[in-house]
Design a protein around this motif. Structure first.
Motif, mmCIF file in Angstrom:
data_model
loop_
_atom_site.group_PDB
_atom_site.id
_atom_site.type_symbol
_atom_site.label_atom_id
_atom_site.label_comp_id
_atom_site.label_asym_id
_atom_site.label_seq_id
_atom_site.Cartn_x
_atom_site.Cartn_y
_atom_site.Cartn_z
ATOM 1 N N ASP A 44 0.862 -1.180 0.000
ATOM 2 C CA ASP A 44 0.000 0.000 0.000
ATOM 3 C C ASP A 44 0.900 1.233 0.000
ATOM 4 O OD1 ASP A 44 -2.038 -1.868 0.316
ATOM 5 O OD2 ASP A 44 -2.054 -1.630 2.513
ATOM 6 N N SER A 48 -8.196 4.376 -5.724
ATOM 7 C CA SER A 48 -7.561 5.080 -4.612
ATOM 8 C C SER A 48 -8.618 5.641 -3.693
ATOM 9 C CB SER A 48 -6.661 6.206 -5.131
ATOM 10 O OG SER A 48 -7.433 7.166 -5.829
ATOM 11 N N GLU A 56 -3.973 0.910 -2.549
ATOM 12 C CA GLU A 56 -3.698 -0.355 -1.877
ATOM 13 C C GLU A 56 -3.519 -1.495 -2.882
ATOM 14 O OE1 GLU A 56 -6.092 -0.444 2.133
ATOM 15 O OE2 GLU A 56 -7.360 0.555 0.623
ATOM 16 N N GLY A 57 -2.755 -2.490 -2.446
ATOM 17 C CA GLY A 57 -2.606 -3.709 -3.229
ATOM 18 C C GLY A 57 -1.762 -3.571 -4.477
ATOM 19 N N ALA A 87 -6.982 6.596 6.618
ATOM 20 C CA ALA A 87 -7.747 6.468 5.381
ATOM 21 C C ALA A 87 -9.228 6.416 5.715
ATOM 22 C CB ALA A 87 -7.317 5.229 4.611
ATOM 23 N N LEU A 139 -4.405 7.174 -0.935
ATOM 24 C CA LEU A 139 -3.902 5.853 -0.579
ATOM 25 C C LEU A 139 -4.283 4.891 -1.694
ATOM 26 C CD1 LEU A 139 -2.674 3.847 1.524
ATOM 27 C CD2 LEU A 139 -5.029 3.501 2.339
ATOM 28 N N GLU A 177 7.904 3.458 5.778
ATOM 29 C CA GLU A 177 6.590 2.948 6.171
ATOM 30 C C GLU A 177 6.042 3.766 7.329
ATOM 31 O OE1 GLU A 177 6.520 -1.227 6.904
ATOM 32 O OE2 GLU A 177 6.435 -1.713 4.752
ATOM 33 N N ALA A 187 1.432 2.297 5.329
ATOM 34 C CA ALA A 187 1.697 2.468 3.895
ATOM 35 C C ALA A 187 3.101 3.005 3.675
ATOM 36 C CB ALA A 187 0.670 3.424 3.284
ATOM 37 N N THR A 199 2.039 5.183 9.260
ATOM 38 C CA THR A 199 0.616 4.923 9.396
ATOM 39 C C THR A 199 -0.178 6.132 8.917
ATOM 40 O OG1 THR A 199 0.980 3.453 11.279
ATOM 41 C CG2 THR A 199 -1.240 4.331 10.992
ATOM 42 N N VAL A 213 -3.885 2.588 8.275
ATOM 43 C CA VAL A 213 -3.219 1.722 7.302
ATOM 44 C C VAL A 213 -1.734 2.036 7.301
ATOM 45 C CG1 VAL A 213 -3.085 1.012 4.886
ATOM 46 C CG2 VAL A 213 -5.299 1.663 5.883
ATOM 47 N N PHE A 273 1.025 5.651 0.049
ATOM 48 C CA PHE A 273 0.352 6.926 0.271
ATOM 49 C C PHE A 273 1.076 7.983 -0.560
ATOM 50 C CE2 PHE A 273 0.385 11.023 2.526
ATOM 51 C CZ PHE A 273 -0.984 11.299 2.534
ATOM 52 N N ARG A 279 -9.811 4.419 8.803
ATOM 53 C CA ARG A 279 -8.989 3.206 8.887
ATOM 54 C C ARG A 279 -7.534 3.599 9.070
ATOM 55 N NH1 ARG A 279 -8.308 0.102 4.455
ATOM 56 N NH2 ARG A 279 -8.899 1.788 3.033
#
Length: 375
Positions: free
Chosen positions: A3, A26, A60-61, A88, A58, A83, A95, A85, A93, A5, A91
């Motif tokens: 993920d 996104s 993801e995947g 989102a 953000l 990395e 990233a 946090t 996440v 950002f 949430r």
């Protein structure tokens, strides 16, 4: 899978799609405790600790190919990931976030995506297509070594899409030229691009595959300073590599003022800037002359040319140029008649000044009449 950002230019979805080679999904997100600023002297932002939070996207995947493409693009700006946090929409996440290498850039004024899109969005997306075309064949650092020139060439392509007269020549359709292969065997300040392509013949059929090469340089703007009251022009003289490489015994050229158009300026802004840099002149008015390809068989260069009205008193000619660009330029003041004699003698033998001389000869009576009347 990973993920990421994005807080800066990659929040512009057209750019993100070019870099990834696809349109990803996104969501809006925020990185707490950080703020985004313009990188000083650059056309992109930098993130720094402090503040109420950096707004962004953000994604993801992302898979290995996505990450490789992103790293190719961001590494060119000396950015790598950490990395952190992000929030989102409620949430939390973890990233990856791209940060600049320590000391590589300094934060400037606060950055807003909307401001960047207005000024840099279109040309950056166009330039990113060039950078990503080299993905997998040219290392990021090498591809970005000439990024400023890539931006100039991207701006040239955007101008090239403007509608122009089509009274006689054929109107090209999207499928009239089909490229089978593309290569870039040389790229420094200028570049050489090689194509295997087919083009539509006048009988409607497609040609066989042919190999063609083009010398790639950005658009340039050219101006001939003219004083309509004193009826004189200012010309410049400098060493030129083209005549020298040809074997010309006299590689110093008598020319008009000229320069490449920066990616964030218009042709008119470029000639005003160049007049200041090369001759210390302030141009009061620009009279459009002609826009053209000087060598369309082999060069992508396109010229925008002008007559620039200016005050040219005795003593205005001197030595000029930008020192860090190794420019050594001598200016000359000539009466209009002496200028015409110089063209007739053959001492002036470069196309932009020849064209501007002919345009000035045609427009000079009206320009002088207007200035004598004070209009």
């Amino acid at each position: 899978m990973a993920d990421l950002f994005f807080y800066g230019t990659l929040c512009h979805r057209p750019l993100l799609s070019v870099v990834l080679g696809r349109e990803p999904e996104s969501v809006k997100a925020r990185l707490p405790g950080h703020s985004v600023f313009w990188a000083e002297g650059e056309n992109f932002p930098v993130i720094d600790a402090g503040g109420e939070g950096a707004q962004g996207l953000l994604v993801e995947g992302l898979g290995p190919d996505d990450l490789a493409r992103l790293d190719h693009y961001e590494a060119g700006f000396a950015y790598s990931t950490r990395e952190l946090t992000v929030d989102a929409q409620g949430r939390q996440v973890v990233a990856r976030v791209y940060f600049p290498e320590a000391g590589s850039v300094k934060p400037g004024a606060p950055w807003r995506l909307e401001d960047w899109v207005d000024r840099w969005g279109a040309v950056t997306v166009e330039a990113a297509a060039d950078i990503m075309r080299l993905f997998g064949t040219v290392p990021a650092k090498e591809a970005f070594r000439r990024y400023r020139m890539v931006l100039m060439q991207a701006a040239s392509r955007l101008r090239a899409r403007a509608v122009r007269p089509l009274r006689l020549r054929r109107h090209a359709r999207p499928d009239d030229v089909q490229v089978d292969a593309w290569r870039q065997p040389y790229a420094r300040f200028f570049a050489v691009e090689e194509y295997d392509l087919r083009f539509r013949r006048f009988d409607g059929t497609m040609s066989e595959t042919v190999n063609r090469a083009a010398f790639i340089s950005a658009d340039a703007a050219v101006v001939l300073p003219y004083d309509p009251v004193r009826d004189r022009v200012l010309l410049i003289e400098q060493f030129r590599m083209g005549p020298y490489a040809r074997g010309d015994a006299e590689p110093w050229q008598i020319e008009s003022i000229a320069g490449r158009i920066d990616p964030d300026e218009t042709p008119e802004e470029a000639v005003r800037r160049e007049a200041k840099e090369e001759a210390g002149l302030t141009l009061s008015e620009l009279v459009p002359a002609a826009n053209y390809y000087p060598t369309p068989g082999a060069k992508a260069e396109y010229l925008y040319t002008y007559i620039g009205l200016a005050d040219l008193p005795d003593g205005v000619a001197g030595i000029g140029g930008v020192e860090h660009e190794a420019e050594d330029i001598r200016a000359h003041l000539l009466s209009f008649e002496n200028f015409m004699d110089l063209l007739d003698s053959g001492e002036v033998d470069n196309a932009p000044l020849l064209v501007l001389g002919m345009v000035l000869a045609r427009k000079r009576p009206a320009i002088r009449k207007r200035h004598r009347s004070g209009a």
